[in-house]
Design an enzyme around this catalytic site. Structure first.
Site, PDB file in Angstrom:
ATOM      1  N   GLY A 169      -0.991  24.091  49.959  1.00  0.00           N
ATOM      2  CA  GLY A 169      -1.989  23.018  49.943  1.00  0.00           C
ATOM      3  C   GLY A 169      -2.723  23.017  51.269  1.00  0.00           C
ATOM      4  N   GLY A 170      -3.228  24.202  51.657  1.00  0.00           N
ATOM      5  CA  GLY A 170      -3.839  24.351  52.980  1.00  0.00           C
ATOM      6  C   GLY A 170      -5.351  24.468  52.957  1.00  0.00           C
ATOM      7  N   SER A 225      -7.521  21.960  52.077  1.00  0.00           N
ATOM      8  CA  SER A 225      -8.203  20.660  52.074  1.00  0.00           C
ATOM      9  C   SER A 225      -7.436  19.673  52.946  1.00  0.00           C
ATOM     10  CB  SER A 225      -8.257  20.150  50.622  1.00  0.00           C
ATOM     11  OG  SER A 225      -8.847  18.876  50.541  1.00  0.00           O
ATOM     12  N   GLY A 226      -8.126  18.678  53.452  1.00  0.00           N
ATOM     13  CA  GLY A 226      -7.499  17.522  54.102  1.00  0.00           C
ATOM     14  C   GLY A 226      -6.457  17.857  55.161  1.00  0.00           C
ATOM     15  N   TYR A 240       3.700   8.037  41.894  1.00  0.00           N
ATOM     16  CA  TYR A 240       3.518   8.788  43.152  1.00  0.00           C
ATOM     17  C   TYR A 240       4.666   8.479  44.119  1.00  0.00           C
ATOM     18  CZ  TYR A 240       1.159  10.237  47.514  1.00  0.00           C
ATOM     19  OH  TYR A 240       0.832  10.816  48.722  1.00  0.00           O
TER      20      TYR A 240
HETATM   21  N1  LIG Z   1      -4.576  11.152  52.382  1.00  0.00           N
HETATM   22  C1  LIG Z   1      -3.620  10.234  52.421  1.00  0.00           C
HETATM   23  O1  LIG Z   1      -3.889   9.036  52.617  1.00  0.00           O
HETATM   24  C2  LIG Z   1      -2.183  10.634  52.246  1.00  0.00           C
HETATM   25  C3  LIG Z   1      -1.206   9.676  52.547  1.00  0.00           C
HETATM   26  C4  LIG Z   1       0.125  10.013  52.392  1.00  0.00           C
HETATM   27  C5  LIG Z   1       0.469  11.273  51.959  1.00  0.00           C
HETATM   28  N2  LIG Z   1      -0.489  12.178  51.665  1.00  0.00           N
HETATM   29  C6  LIG Z   1      -0.055  13.518  51.216  1.00  0.00           C
HETATM   30  O2  LIG Z   1      -0.638  14.501  52.033  1.00  0.00           O
HETATM   31  C7  LIG Z   1      -0.726  15.729  51.305  1.00  0.00           C
HETATM   32  C8  LIG Z   1      -2.112  16.296  51.477  1.00  0.00           C
HETATM   33  O3  LIG Z   1      -3.047  15.407  50.901  1.00  0.00           O
HETATM   34  P1  LIG Z   1      -4.517  15.196  51.460  1.00  0.00           P
HETATM   35  O4  LIG Z   1      -4.668  13.758  51.737  1.00  0.00           O
HETATM   36  O5  LIG Z   1      -4.841  16.169  52.501  1.00  0.00           O
HETATM   37  O6  LIG Z   1      -5.351  15.449  50.118  1.00  0.00           O
HETATM   38  P2  LIG Z   1      -6.279  16.633  49.618  1.00  0.00           P
HETATM   39  O7  LIG Z   1      -7.375  16.864  50.581  1.00  0.00           O
HETATM   40  O8  LIG Z   1      -6.605  16.278  48.221  1.00  0.00           O
HETATM   41  O9  LIG Z   1      -5.300  17.912  49.640  1.00  0.00           O
HETATM   42  C9  LIG Z   1      -4.340  18.142  48.661  1.00  0.00           C
HETATM   43  C10 LIG Z   1      -3.918  19.588  48.776  1.00  0.00           C
HETATM   44  O10 LIG Z   1      -2.925  19.868  47.795  1.00  0.00           O
HETATM   45  C11 LIG Z   1      -3.356  20.958  47.000  1.00  0.00           C
HETATM   46  N3  LIG Z   1      -2.869  20.825  45.641  1.00  0.00           N
HETATM   47  C12 LIG Z   1      -2.946  19.764  44.816  1.00  0.00           C
HETATM   48  N4  LIG Z   1      -2.395  20.050  43.629  1.00  0.00           N
HETATM   49  C13 LIG Z   1      -1.971  21.329  43.694  1.00  0.00           C
HETATM   50  C14 LIG Z   1      -1.338  22.215  42.800  1.00  0.00           C
HETATM   51  N5  LIG Z   1      -1.028  21.840  41.539  1.00  0.00           N
HETATM   52  N6  LIG Z   1      -1.037  23.456  43.209  1.00  0.00           N
HETATM   53  C15 LIG Z   1      -1.351  23.866  44.464  1.00  0.00           C
HETATM   54  N7  LIG Z   1      -1.971  23.085  45.367  1.00  0.00           N
HETATM   55  C16 LIG Z   1      -2.278  21.837  44.981  1.00  0.00           C
HETATM   56  C17 LIG Z   1      -4.868  20.888  47.044  1.00  0.00           C
HETATM   57  O11 LIG Z   1      -5.433  22.123  46.662  1.00  0.00           O
HETATM   58  P3  LIG Z   1      -6.699  22.125  45.625  1.00  0.00           P
HETATM   59  O12 LIG Z   1      -7.726  21.251  46.259  1.00  0.00           O
HETATM   60  O13 LIG Z   1      -7.085  23.555  45.558  1.00  0.00           O
HETATM   61  O14 LIG Z   1      -6.150  21.573  44.357  1.00  0.00           O
HETATM   62  C18 LIG Z   1      -5.078  20.537  48.504  1.00  0.00           C
HETATM   63  O15 LIG Z   1      -4.949  21.663  49.311  1.00  0.00           O
HETATM   64  C19 LIG Z   1      -0.350  15.397  49.862  1.00  0.00           C
HETATM   65  O16 LIG Z   1       0.987  15.781  49.634  1.00  0.00           O
HETATM   66  C20 LIG Z   1      -0.490  13.885  49.813  1.00  0.00           C
HETATM   67  O17 LIG Z   1       0.361  13.321  48.834  1.00  0.00           O
HETATM   68  C21 LIG Z   1      -1.814  11.905  51.811  1.00  0.00           C
END
Ligand SMILES: NC(=O)c1ccc[n+]([C@@H]2O[C@H](COP(=O)([O-])OP(=O)(O)OC[C@H]3O[C@@H](n4cnc5c(N)ncnc54)[C@H](OP(=O)(O)O)[C@@H]3O)[C@@H](O)[C@H]2O)c1
Length: 249
Positions: A12-13, A15-16, A148
């Site tokens: 998951g590298g 995005s974000g 979640y």
């Molecule tokens: N943002 C927040 O407020 C927050 C808070 C607490 C925890 N988190 C956690 O932080 C982590 C990163 O999230 P983010 O906020 O950076 O969101 P994000 O920008 O949506 O990134 C999510 C990442 O996970 C990948 N991903 C999702 N589903 C996948 C799948 N089935 N197979 C492979 N890769 C997959 C995405 O790849 P694709 O785009 O190619 O699908 C992307 O690289 C997540 O585990 C999330 O639960 C986020």
């Protein structure tokens, strides 16, 4: 240059938070590979990270994960750092909770992450480090967060289990649990209008003592610390990167 000559994989590298981690590891000398699903953002990320490689692997697809790690083993032989960051979000009240949503969240955020960790751990040895992205939602009450939060709570438990079983092999396993972070995840809530997302964002900020969203780079800094030799006596820790939300919110 804490990661010079270290082989780093960020699941998951593209995005974000994961993308911020990939950039930070590369800046500190790591050889970086990333996964995700979206070929366009994978290509963009690897273009911006010279020497890196990106592969499209759906973490909920057990065969795809297994195949990916077979290829990785042939090409890299071993792995020093694993960041288990892939995840999806979404909200559903207890009353509206649908089986399909529950299954999808658990297939990605829990089952997929656990079995990817299992595969990766087989390539790791003494000095290896795994950092898992949890969430404050897996620890404290957040409205609409049953599916979640339950997957992330399961992931926190799994992190401890891996830490306990891998400690003898000299591999450390830790978790960072972010509060609300400004990433594309916020805008990936199917069925939510722009106004609803804005209202949710406002609510999230209000619940954070520091009264702001976190930045992906602030989470990446914690991930790099836990993955580095500076954290050599830390395993099974869960570090909240949440502006104080869990402890003083
Ligand atoms: N943002 C927040 O407020 C927050 C808070 C607490 C925890 N988190 C956690 O932080 C982590 C990163 O999230 P983010 O906020 O950076 O969101 P994000 O920008 O949506 O990134 C999510 C990442 O996970 C990948 N991903 C999702 N589903 C996948 C799948 N089935 N197979 C492979 N890769 C997959 C995405 O790849 P694709 O785009 O190619 O699908 C992307 O690289 C997540 O585990 C999330 O639960 C986020």
């Amino acid at each position: 240059m804490r990661f010079a000559d270290r082989k780093v994989l960020v699941l998951g590298g593209n995005s974000g938070i994961g993308l911020a981690c990939a950039h930070a590891f590369a800046r500190e000398g790591g050889a970086v590979r990333i996964t995700g699903r979206n070929p366009a953002t994978l290509a963009r990320a690897t273009r911006d990270l010279p020497g890196s490689r990106g592969d499209s692997v759906d973490i909920s697809d057990m065969n795809a994960t297994k195949n990916y790690f077979s290829v990785l083993e042939r090409e890299w032989d071993n792995l020093d750092v694993l960041v288990v960051n892939a995840g999806m979000g979404g909200f559903s009240t207890v009353d509206d909770l649908a089986v399909d949503y529950w299954d999808e969240v658990h297939a990605i955020n829990l089952r997929g992450c656990v079995f990817a960790m299992q595969q990766a751990a087989r390539l790791m040895g003494e000095g290896g480090a795994i950092v898992v992205t949890g969430s404050i939602g897996g620890h404290a009450f957040v409205p609409g967060n049953l599916a979640y939060g339950s997957a992330k709570a399961g992931l926190a438990f799994s992190m401890r289990q891996f830490a306990g079983e891998l400690v003898e092999r000299g591999i450390r396993v830790n978790m960072v649990s972010p509060g609300p972070i400004e990433t594309p995840l916020l805008y990936r809530n199917p069925g939510m209008s722009e106004d609803e997302v804005a209202a949710m964002r406002k609510q999230m900020v209000a619940a954070v003592p520091m009264k702001r969203m976190g930045r992906p780079e602030e989470v990446a800094a914690a991930v790099l610390f836990l993955a580095s030799g500076e954290a050599s006596f830390i395993t099974a820790a869960n570090l909240f990167v949440d502006g104080g939300a869990v402890e003083i919110g």
